[in-house]
Structures are given as structure tokens and as C-alpha cells.
Design a protein around this motif. Structure first.
Motif, mmCIF file in Angstrom:
data_model
loop_
_atom_site.group_PDB
_atom_site.id
_atom_site.type_symbol
_atom_site.label_atom_id
_atom_site.label_comp_id
_atom_site.label_asym_id
_atom_site.label_seq_id
_atom_site.Cartn_x
_atom_site.Cartn_y
_atom_site.Cartn_z
ATOM 1 N N ARG A 10 65.550 -7.301 82.274
ATOM 2 C CA ARG A 10 66.071 -6.117 82.976
ATOM 3 C C ARG A 10 66.677 -6.550 84.317
ATOM 4 O O ARG A 10 66.375 -6.010 85.371
ATOM 5 N N GLN A 12 69.543 -6.092 85.475
ATOM 6 C CA GLN A 12 70.303 -5.070 86.180
ATOM 7 C C GLN A 12 69.406 -4.314 87.166
ATOM 8 O O GLN A 12 69.861 -3.890 88.236
ATOM 9 N N GLY A 173 77.641 2.840 82.041
ATOM 10 C CA GLY A 173 77.586 2.364 80.661
ATOM 11 C C GLY A 173 77.363 3.483 79.663
ATOM 12 O O GLY A 173 77.981 3.510 78.595
ATOM 13 N N HIS A 239 76.167 -5.561 83.241
ATOM 14 C CA HIS A 239 75.199 -5.784 82.165
ATOM 15 C C HIS A 239 74.800 -7.259 82.200
ATOM 16 O O HIS A 239 75.646 -8.139 82.368
ATOM 17 N N GLU A 241 73.892 -9.401 79.903
ATOM 18 C CA GLU A 241 74.301 -10.279 78.808
ATOM 19 C C GLU A 241 75.728 -10.062 78.340
ATOM 20 O O GLU A 241 76.235 -10.834 77.536
ATOM 21 N N ARG A 244 80.332 -6.241 80.916
ATOM 22 C CA ARG A 244 80.526 -4.799 81.033
ATOM 23 C C ARG A 244 79.778 -4.292 82.254
ATOM 24 O O ARG A 244 78.748 -4.844 82.644
ATOM 25 N N THR A 245 80.272 -3.198 82.806
ATOM 26 C CA THR A 245 79.563 -2.544 83.894
ATOM 27 C C THR A 245 78.394 -1.764 83.330
ATOM 28 O O THR A 245 78.557 -0.973 82.397
ATOM 29 N N HIS A 246 77.207 -1.997 83.865
ATOM 30 C CA HIS A 246 76.024 -1.265 83.423
ATOM 31 C C HIS A 246 75.948 0.073 84.163
ATOM 32 O O HIS A 246 75.778 1.121 83.551
ATOM 33 N N ARG A 277 72.441 -13.129 85.741
ATOM 34 C CA ARG A 277 73.213 -13.028 84.505
ATOM 35 C C ARG A 277 73.317 -14.392 83.822
ATOM 36 O O ARG A 277 73.261 -14.482 82.590
#
Length: 389
Positions: A10, A12, A173, A239, A241, A244-246, A277
Motif C-alpha cells: 500500500r 500509495q 483512479g 499507483h 505497480e 497510472r494516477t491512483h 514504486r
């Protein structure tokens, strides 16, 4: 446990908590230097998925720690007696039981908890804030897990609190996947979230990043308007993994000093984010291949996505400043600073680099600086004069 162990899987949340911690570290000290009471409101407290027995990886414990640190430092340095007040809200009964157990163990701060939804609790929250007195400064953290439960009309009374600052977790997201949904129920949920249906026209036909930007900008603009905030900006949390923007952390304030503190926290968090990341992506590769990798996560990490995002927002911020210079010809440095820092991943160091480039090209001069002053500063009537024909 180390941060890596507490936040594994986790990452993020690690970035979110890092920004919250670094912001409150400075916010609490600055505000506590002028106000007698610091009031912190956590609208979706949890705890969720915490690994620390002392809740060290929860937003409420992190916040209380920073408030305490500021209070103790102010007491030692200036003999100020700053009082701490916290309101922790959680609708899940089991999570609230843990939250209350934590709160009941606190003896050096006034803490109230409530087991209810945010919609049900707005009157109790505003009453709690007002009971802090005229010399209390509130900070409200709205950190949901989806896009419902904190509609613009619902949180309006919290946005109206003045003085006060607000940090909102805009779940990009989740929202991205349903922005174009034809279902009327979903679109009505978004209308309530944004406070209007205007966002639909603004995101229609746009690419993924443009659509995300438009949605975040529209939400920020509406929240600023509802709360009468002078300034707003956001930090991107990716994100762990995937590229992308979480979510976006949207910060609202009525004071430029708040923007300075938040942007400094954002800048520090980006290095933490890329490190986290890198580790998360390496763990995923190792699990898939079934064998360890020869080099460390940092050496193997591909930061192309982050770098492309930074280039994207730097270009947008630079364009905002350049357009203002070309149209006004004379721009207060403070105003250029606001424009430059309105975009994520753009910082004052970038603005000063642009200024030096424009000066070297003969397009710009800086006036109003003191004899030994090398770079422009806010609050000192430093102006940027654009000389291009």
C-alpha cells in the motif's frame, strides 16, 4: 517496523501519509505561533490495514504526533501553551472500536470520536470546531475510499470554516473508470460530488490525462468557490505497480504560506514515491519470475512515467506564467509564483530557472530587488518586466 514493512503493498498510502506528515510538521508550528488552539478533523479515520500496534501507519496517529511536536517545540521556545483538539470520524463499527481505544488512551489532547457517516456528522463536526473558540484554527482531512459520502453539498459547511484549511483525497483512479458511464445513477453521483454537472462537458472527448486534469481542476475550482478559498493546488499520487494516477490530494487554503508548505511537502514526497514504486515493482517482477534480481530496485526502476508527468506539468505551468507576462508585460513575482505552483510537480526552483533563462535571452528583467539580492522573493515588491516585442 520500518516504513517499508508498514506500507508494503500500500505504497500509495505511504506517499499520502508522508505528505500529510510533512505538511502538518510545518503547518502546526506556523499556525501554533499565532493561534492558541489547533483543531484537527479526520473525516474517514479508519484505521484500515494498519500494521503497527501503535497505529503509527494511520493518519490520525501521524497527525496527533505532529501536533504534539509543534506544541512541545512552541512551549520550549516561546512558552506558548497551545491546546490540541481532534475529531475522528469512522462509520465502520469495528474500525471505530480501535479508533476509540486509541483516543481513550490520549490524555494530553481533547479527542472526540464518532461512529457514523460523514453525512450524518457534519453538525457535530462544525459544533466541535466552534467549541474550540475564536482562537482556534482547524485543519480538515477528507480521505474517503471512493467517490461517495463526501458530496460537495455535504462538505460545504466544512469548506466554509474560516479560518481553516482542507485536504481532500480525490480518488482519481476510481473516478476515471466511470466518468463516461452512461448510467444516470452514476452521473448523478458525480454531479453531487462535483457540485454541478459542468464537468461532463469539460471532460468529453479528451484523452486520459487531459480528462483527469479537467476533472481535478473542475473539482478544485468548485471546492474553492464553495469555501471561499483563495488558493488551491494538488499533488499526484501514483499507483505503486502501474503507470497510472491512483489519486490526487487537493489542498485548499486562504493563505499563500499554506501553498508554500504544501508544495514543499509534495516535492519531498516525490522522491519517496519513486523509491517506493521501484521496490513495489521489483517485488512484483520477482514474484512473477520466481527468482531474485541481480540489481537493486532503484537501479532497475524505469522512472519514465514520472518524468513525463513532470515535463507535462512543467510545460503547463511555464505556459501560464509566460502568457501572463506577455499579456501584462509587468507581473509581480508573487503572482508568477502562484501561477507556477498551481500545477502539480512544479516548484519555485523551476520558476526561478525559467526567469534566469528569459533574462539570459534578453526577454525579461527583474526590478525592485535590493542591491545584494540575487533572485526575486515573494512579499518584497519584486516585479518581472517582459521586454519581448
Amino acid at each position: 517496523m520500518s516504513n517499508g514493512e508498514l506500507y508494503m503493498g500500500r505504497e500509495q498510502t505511504l506517499v499520502k501519509h508522508f505528505i500529510l506528515q510533512k505538511y502538518l510538521e510545518r503547518f502546526a508550528y506556523i499556525v501554533g505561533s499565532h493561534w492558541e488552539v489547533l483543531t484537527y478533523v479526520d473525516c474517514f479515520s479508519g484505521p484500515w490495514n494498519v500494521r503497527s500496534e501503535k497505529f503509527e501507519d494511520s493518519s490520525f496517529a501521524i497527525a496527533l504526533k505532529e501536533l504534539r511536536n509543534a506544541r512541545d517545540a512552541l512551549k520550549k521556545q516561546s512558552s506558548r501553551d497551545v491546546r490540541l483538539r481532534c475529531f475522528f470520524l469512522e462509520k465502520n463499527q469495528a474500525a471505530h472500536a480501535k479508533l476509540k481505544e486509541f483516543a481513550d488512551g490520549v490524555t494530553d489532547a481533547k479527542i472526540e470520536t464518532r461512529n457514523a457517516t460523514l453525512e450524518e456528522s457534519i453538525p457535530e463536526i462544525t459544533d466541535f470546531v466552534r467549541r474550540g473558540g475564536a482562537k482556534s484554527f482547524p485543519f480538515v482531512f477528507i480521505d474517503p475510499t471512493g467517490w461517495t459520502g463526501f458530496e460537495m453539498e455535504t462538505i460545504a459547511p466544512l469548506l466554509h470554516l474560516s479560518p481553516g484549511e482542507v485536504l481532500i483525497n480525490f480518488m482519481t483512479g476510481h473516478i476515471r473508470r466511470f466518468l463516461d458511464s452512461p448510467q444516470e445513477e452514476t452521473q448523478e453521483s458525480f454531479r453531487r460530488l462535483f457540485g454541478s454537472g459542468a464537468f461532463r462537458a469539460k471532460v468529453q472527448g479528451l484523452g486520459r490525462l487531459e480528462r483527469e486534469d479537467a476533472a481535478v481542476d473542475e473539482y478544485t475550482r468548485n471546492a474553492k468557490s464553495v469555501g471561499g478559498f483563495n488558493f488551491g493546488c494538488n499533488a499526484i499520487v501514483l499507483h505503486p505497480e502501474m503507470d497510472r494516477t491512483h489519486f490526487n490530494l487537493i489542498y485548499l487554503t486562504r493563505n499563500l504560506k499554506g501553498i508554500e508548505v504544501f508544495k514543499n511537502a509534495e516535492k519531498k514526497a516525490m522522491e519517496v514515491q519513486e523509491t517506493a514504486r521501484a521496490e513495489a515493482q521489483q517485488r512484483k517482477r520477482v514474484a512473477r519470475k520466481g527468482q531474485a534480481e541481480l540489481f537493486g530496485s532503484k537501479e532497475l526502476h524505469d522512472s519514465t512515467h514520472y518524468e513525463s508527468l513532470r515535463e507535462r506539468y512543467l510545460a503547463k505551468a511555464r505556459s501560464l506564467v509566460l502568457q501572463a507576462l506577455e499579456s501584462k508585460r509587468r507581473l509581480l513575482y508573487d503572482d508568477a509564483w502562484i501561477l507556477a505552483l498551481s500545477e502539480p510537480l512544479s516548484w519555485e526552483s523551476d520558476l526561478k530557472q525559467w526567469i534566469e533563462e528569459w533574462k539570459s535571452e534578453g526577454h525579461l528583467e527583474v526590478v525592485g530587488m535590493q542591491p545584494r539580492q540575487r533572485v526575486p522573493h515573494r512579499g518584497e515588491d519584486n516585479y518581472l518586466n517582459w521586454k519581448r516585442a
